[in-house]
Design a protein around this motif. Structure first.
Motif, mmCIF file in Angstrom:
data_model
loop_
_atom_site.group_PDB
_atom_site.id
_atom_site.type_symbol
_atom_site.label_atom_id
_atom_site.label_comp_id
_atom_site.label_asym_id
_atom_site.label_seq_id
_atom_site.Cartn_x
_atom_site.Cartn_y
_atom_site.Cartn_z
ATOM 1 N N ALA A 194 3.191 -0.981 8.527
ATOM 2 C CA ALA A 194 2.336 -0.646 8.145
ATOM 3 C C ALA A 194 1.930 -0.898 6.565
ATOM 4 O O ALA A 194 0.752 -0.738 6.219
ATOM 5 N N VAL A 195 2.935 -0.986 6.029
ATOM 6 C CA VAL A 195 2.744 -1.408 4.397
ATOM 7 C C VAL A 195 2.251 -2.828 4.127
ATOM 8 O O VAL A 195 1.295 -3.232 3.724
ATOM 9 N N ARG A 196 2.934 -3.872 4.966
ATOM 10 C CA ARG A 196 2.407 -5.225 5.043
ATOM 11 C C ARG A 196 1.480 -5.587 5.523
ATOM 12 O O ARG A 196 0.576 -6.521 5.090
ATOM 13 N N ARG A 197 0.743 -4.741 6.365
ATOM 14 C CA ARG A 197 -0.715 -5.067 7.156
ATOM 15 C C ARG A 197 -1.747 -4.865 5.959
ATOM 16 O O ARG A 197 -2.988 -5.305 6.448
ATOM 17 N N VAL A 198 -1.655 -4.342 4.825
ATOM 18 C CA VAL A 198 -2.570 -4.183 3.934
ATOM 19 C C VAL A 198 -2.729 -4.804 2.593
ATOM 20 O O VAL A 198 -2.068 -4.204 1.703
ATOM 21 N N PRO A 199 -3.083 -5.840 2.404
ATOM 22 C CA PRO A 199 -2.986 -6.760 1.083
ATOM 23 C C PRO A 199 -3.776 -5.845 0.050
ATOM 24 O O PRO A 199 -4.772 -5.096 0.565
ATOM 25 N N ALA A 200 -3.454 -5.803 -1.102
ATOM 26 C CA ALA A 200 -4.345 -5.159 -2.222
ATOM 27 C C ALA A 200 -5.891 -5.245 -2.203
ATOM 28 O O ALA A 200 -6.443 -4.446 -2.305
ATOM 29 N N GLU A 201 -6.113 -6.841 -2.125
ATOM 30 C CA GLU A 201 -7.611 -6.904 -2.087
ATOM 31 C C GLU A 201 -8.301 -6.262 -0.925
ATOM 32 O O GLU A 201 -9.255 -5.587 -1.124
ATOM 33 N N ALA A 202 -7.623 -6.330 0.224
ATOM 34 C CA ALA A 202 -8.348 -5.449 1.439
ATOM 35 C C ALA A 202 -8.449 -3.969 1.331
ATOM 36 O O ALA A 202 -9.294 -3.244 1.705
ATOM 37 N N TYR A 203 -7.043 -3.489 0.595
ATOM 38 C CA TYR A 203 -7.194 -2.031 0.236
ATOM 39 C C TYR A 203 -8.363 -1.665 -0.587
ATOM 40 O O TYR A 203 -8.835 -0.663 -0.452
ATOM 41 N N ILE A 204 -8.339 -2.405 -1.385
ATOM 42 C CA ILE A 204 -9.531 -2.168 -2.706
ATOM 43 C C ILE A 204 -10.809 -2.266 -2.089
ATOM 44 O O ILE A 204 -11.821 -1.423 -2.175
ATOM 45 N N GLU A 205 -11.036 -3.281 -1.127
ATOM 46 C CA GLU A 205 -12.397 -3.313 -0.299
ATOM 47 C C GLU A 205 -12.801 -1.950 0.270
ATOM 48 O O GLU A 205 -13.774 -1.545 0.317
ATOM 49 N N LYS A 206 -11.600 -1.506 1.124
ATOM 50 C CA LYS A 206 -11.704 -0.287 1.935
ATOM 51 C C LYS A 206 -11.893 0.804 1.161
ATOM 52 O O LYS A 206 -12.606 1.672 1.509
ATOM 53 N N TYR A 207 -11.299 0.873 -0.011
ATOM 54 C CA TYR A 207 -11.357 2.163 -1.012
ATOM 55 C C TYR A 207 -12.779 2.066 -1.628
ATOM 56 O O TYR A 207 -13.481 3.205 -1.449
ATOM 57 N N GLU A 208 -13.338 0.948 -1.680
ATOM 58 C CA GLU A 208 -14.811 0.936 -2.249
ATOM 59 C C GLU A 208 -15.618 1.615 -1.197
ATOM 60 O O GLU A 208 -16.723 2.267 -1.542
ATOM 61 N N ALA A 209 -15.387 1.110 -0.183
ATOM 62 C CA ALA A 209 -16.517 1.290 0.974
ATOM 63 C C ALA A 209 -16.069 2.872 1.447
ATOM 64 O O ALA A 209 -17.235 3.526 1.662
#
Length: 192
Positions: free
Chosen positions: A131-146
């Protein structure tokens, strides 16, 4: 009254041995699987895993002085609390996580983002790691902003400021590193 802990090490030192050992096992799995772009620190009275301001300058919208939270780990009175903000923000990841946990044969006690773990043996550590490994920081930031839905226009207060996106934050960090490297080379050259 003892001082409240301010670091991960201080926090771990306040825990009873059995609780600390269980928490350390989960912590080791998180650290082993934590993608680049995240850091571990002490945040909101817990061990926190977050996107630092050097990667995402705007920080957390609720308190921009704080880096963007990704996960948390803490010992509560009767359980260990594992917070996974990425599952809260991503219904597909949440569904995968719940299914993977169920397939492990272990019982999941979870709210929207908080997993309550009575003993480390009650948790499929491989599922937590994935679960931790599946979420690179860049993807997390994009999801957060969305998920913010455009409520954050920029990190700057002046009108017309550029919106900081995951890609621009990563590019800015790379440019800052390159500038520091060039400055160091220049300083070394001048000193020679």
């Amino acid at each position: 009254m003892p001082a409240k802990p301010a670091t991960v090490t201080e926090y771990l030192g306040t825990l009873p041995e059995d609780r600390r050992e269980d928490l350390e096992k989960i912590r080791a799995v998180i650290l082993k699987n934590l993608p680049r772009g995240y850091e571990e620190g002490f945040q909101y009275g817990m061990i926190g895993y977050y996107v630092p301001h050097s990667v995402y300058p705007p920080g957390y919208h609720c308190d921009p002085r704080q880096p963007l939270p990704f996960a948390s780990l803490s010992a509560r009175k009767g359980y260990i609390s594992l917070g996974l903000m990425s599952t809260y923000m991503d219904p597909k990841l949440d569904a995968w996580f719940r299914q993977a946990w169920a397939k492990s044969g272990k019982k999941l006690d979870m709210g929207k983002a908080c997993v309550r773990i009575k003993k480390v043996d009650d948790a499929p550590l491989d599922v937590i790691g994935e679960a931790v490994r599946r979420v690179p920081a860049e993807a997390y930031i994009e999801k957060y902003e969305a998920n913010l839905g455009g409520s954050r226009k920029s990190s700057a207060k002046e009108p017309g400021a550029k919106k900081i996106t995951a890609k621009s934050a990563v590019k800015k960090r790379a440019a800052t590193k390159a500038a520091k490297k060039n400055s160091a080379k220049l300083a070394k050259k001048r000193g020679a």
